[in-house]
Design a protein around this motif. Sequence first.
Motif, PDB file in Angstrom:
ATOM      1  N   VAL A  71       0.790  -1.166  -0.170  1.00  0.00           N
ATOM      2  CA  VAL A  71       0.202  -0.036   0.014  1.00  0.00           C
ATOM      3  C   VAL A  71       1.112   1.211   0.148  1.00  0.00           C
ATOM      4  N   ALA A  72       0.524   2.290  -0.900  1.00  0.00           N
ATOM      5  CA  ALA A  72       1.278   3.382  -0.917  1.00  0.00           C
ATOM      6  C   ALA A  72       0.554   4.623  -0.259  1.00  0.00           C
ATOM      7  N   HIS A  73       1.117   5.071   0.696  1.00  0.00           N
ATOM      8  CA  HIS A  73       0.707   6.212   1.458  1.00  0.00           C
ATOM      9  C   HIS A  73       1.025   7.418   1.001  1.00  0.00           C
ATOM     10  N   THR A  74       0.200   8.446   0.794  1.00  0.00           N
ATOM     11  CA  THR A  74       0.596   9.814   0.537  1.00  0.00           C
ATOM     12  C   THR A  74      -0.222  10.744   0.882  1.00  0.00           C
ATOM     13  N   SER A  75      -0.104  12.026   0.862  1.00  0.00           N
ATOM     14  CA  SER A  75      -1.105  13.127   1.115  1.00  0.00           C
ATOM     15  C   SER A  75      -0.711  14.358   0.234  1.00  0.00           C
ATOM     16  N   TYR A  85     -13.397   8.798   1.388  1.00  0.00           N
ATOM     17  CA  TYR A  85     -14.124   8.011   0.358  1.00  0.00           C
ATOM     18  C   TYR A  85     -12.966   6.922  -0.263  1.00  0.00           C
ATOM     19  N   ALA A  86     -13.867   6.034  -0.752  1.00  0.00           N
ATOM     20  CA  ALA A  86     -13.108   4.605  -1.361  1.00  0.00           C
ATOM     21  C   ALA A  86     -13.596   4.543  -2.758  1.00  0.00           C
ATOM     22  N   MET A  87     -12.327   4.304  -3.448  1.00  0.00           N
ATOM     23  CA  MET A  87     -12.766   4.089  -5.033  1.00  0.00           C
ATOM     24  C   MET A  87     -12.576   2.691  -5.396  1.00  0.00           C
ATOM     25  N   GLU A  88     -13.277   2.255  -6.190  1.00  0.00           N
ATOM     26  CA  GLU A  88     -13.384   0.753  -6.498  1.00  0.00           C
ATOM     27  C   GLU A  88     -13.187   0.836  -7.970  1.00  0.00           C
ATOM     28  N   LEU A  89     -12.473  -0.104  -8.534  1.00  0.00           N
ATOM     29  CA  LEU A  89     -12.382  -0.358 -10.119  1.00  0.00           C
ATOM     30  C   LEU A  89     -12.806  -1.487 -10.441  1.00  0.00           C
ATOM     31  N   ASP A  90     -13.801  -1.901 -11.352  1.00  0.00           N
ATOM     32  CA  ASP A  90     -14.498  -3.167 -11.308  1.00  0.00           C
ATOM     33  C   ASP A  90     -14.489  -3.954 -10.296  1.00  0.00           C
ATOM     34  N   ARG A 145     -10.466  31.649   0.164  1.00  0.00           N
ATOM     35  CA  ARG A 145      -9.579  30.717   0.154  1.00  0.00           C
ATOM     36  C   ARG A 145      -9.990  29.315   0.519  1.00  0.00           C
ATOM     37  N   MET A 146      -9.814  28.400  -0.516  1.00  0.00           N
ATOM     38  CA  MET A 146     -10.242  27.011   0.028  1.00  0.00           C
ATOM     39  C   MET A 146      -8.748  26.141   0.113  1.00  0.00           C
ATOM     40  N   VAL A 147      -8.763  25.227   1.132  1.00  0.00           N
ATOM     41  CA  VAL A 147      -7.742  24.464   1.336  1.00  0.00           C
ATOM     42  C   VAL A 147      -8.058  23.274   1.478  1.00  0.00           C
ATOM     43  N   PHE A 148      -7.655  22.234   0.287  1.00  0.00           N
ATOM     44  CA  PHE A 148      -8.107  20.761   0.250  1.00  0.00           C
ATOM     45  C   PHE A 148      -6.873  20.073   0.661  1.00  0.00           C
ATOM     46  N   THR A 149      -7.263  19.174   1.576  1.00  0.00           N
ATOM     47  CA  THR A 149      -6.065  18.180   2.007  1.00  0.00           C
ATOM     48  C   THR A 149      -6.376  16.967   1.953  1.00  0.00           C
ATOM     49  N   GLU A 150      -6.013  16.076   1.035  1.00  0.00           N
ATOM     50  CA  GLU A 150      -6.263  14.507   1.166  1.00  0.00           C
ATOM     51  C   GLU A 150      -5.195  13.619   1.636  1.00  0.00           C
ATOM     52  N   GLN A 151      -5.362  12.851   2.369  1.00  0.00           N
ATOM     53  CA  GLN A 151      -4.585  11.564   2.923  1.00  0.00           C
ATOM     54  C   GLN A 151      -5.155  10.307   2.249  1.00  0.00           C
ATOM     55  N   ALA A 152      -4.077   9.545   1.514  1.00  0.00           N
ATOM     56  CA  ALA A 152      -4.592   8.585   0.523  1.00  0.00           C
ATOM     57  C   ALA A 152      -3.886   7.477   0.729  1.00  0.00           C
ATOM     58  N   ALA A 153      -4.579   6.134   0.881  1.00  0.00           N
ATOM     59  CA  ALA A 153      -3.756   4.988   0.894  1.00  0.00           C
ATOM     60  C   ALA A 153      -4.141   4.366  -0.429  1.00  0.00           C
ATOM     61  N   LEU A 154      -3.176   4.221  -1.454  1.00  0.00           N
ATOM     62  CA  LEU A 154      -3.484   3.698  -2.718  1.00  0.00           C
ATOM     63  C   LEU A 154      -2.982   2.049  -2.782  1.00  0.00           C
TER      64      LEU A 154
END
Length: 155
Positions: free
Chosen positions: A4-8, A88-93, A114-123
């Motif tokens: 799993v690749a973790h990123t933000s 959120y969770a993303m599914e492909l097929d 001013r909008m600040v969007f912060t995403e922490q993701a597990a790819l």
Amino acid sequence: MTAVAHTSFVIERDFLASPARVFRGWSELALKQRWTDCHSDLAGRTHTLDFRPGGSETVTMRFPQGGTCVVRFHYFDIVPDRRIVYGYAMELDGRAGSVSLVTVEFAPTPAGTRMVFTEQAALLEEGQDLAERIEGTREGFDRLARELEPAPARP
């Protein structure tokens, strides 16, 4: 087994609209559909939105060449015109692709918001491109900015 690749990442964006107006871009289904619809060639798309703490949102996209992407959102915290926290969770097929936690903050500025969007993701799927995810998010915010632009003055 794939690692799993973790990123933000963080995207800051200024809008020429009030915090209330920018917030509406996230909370009203018709408006949100317009700026989040990034695939003009879809064979089908459904989008539901229950925008409240504890609420959910689901987007299902069917691609003309085959394949389906389903994105499921869950809203944890909403402070009107100030903050949204969701996962959120993303599914492909039917396969899990990624899971993210997102915080969106809205602050008034002299020119608008001013909008600040912060995403922490597990790819979860090998080969996912973080740069592509960031660019796609930025492109969505470009579409949101166009939605929020004031109508041109009539002569």
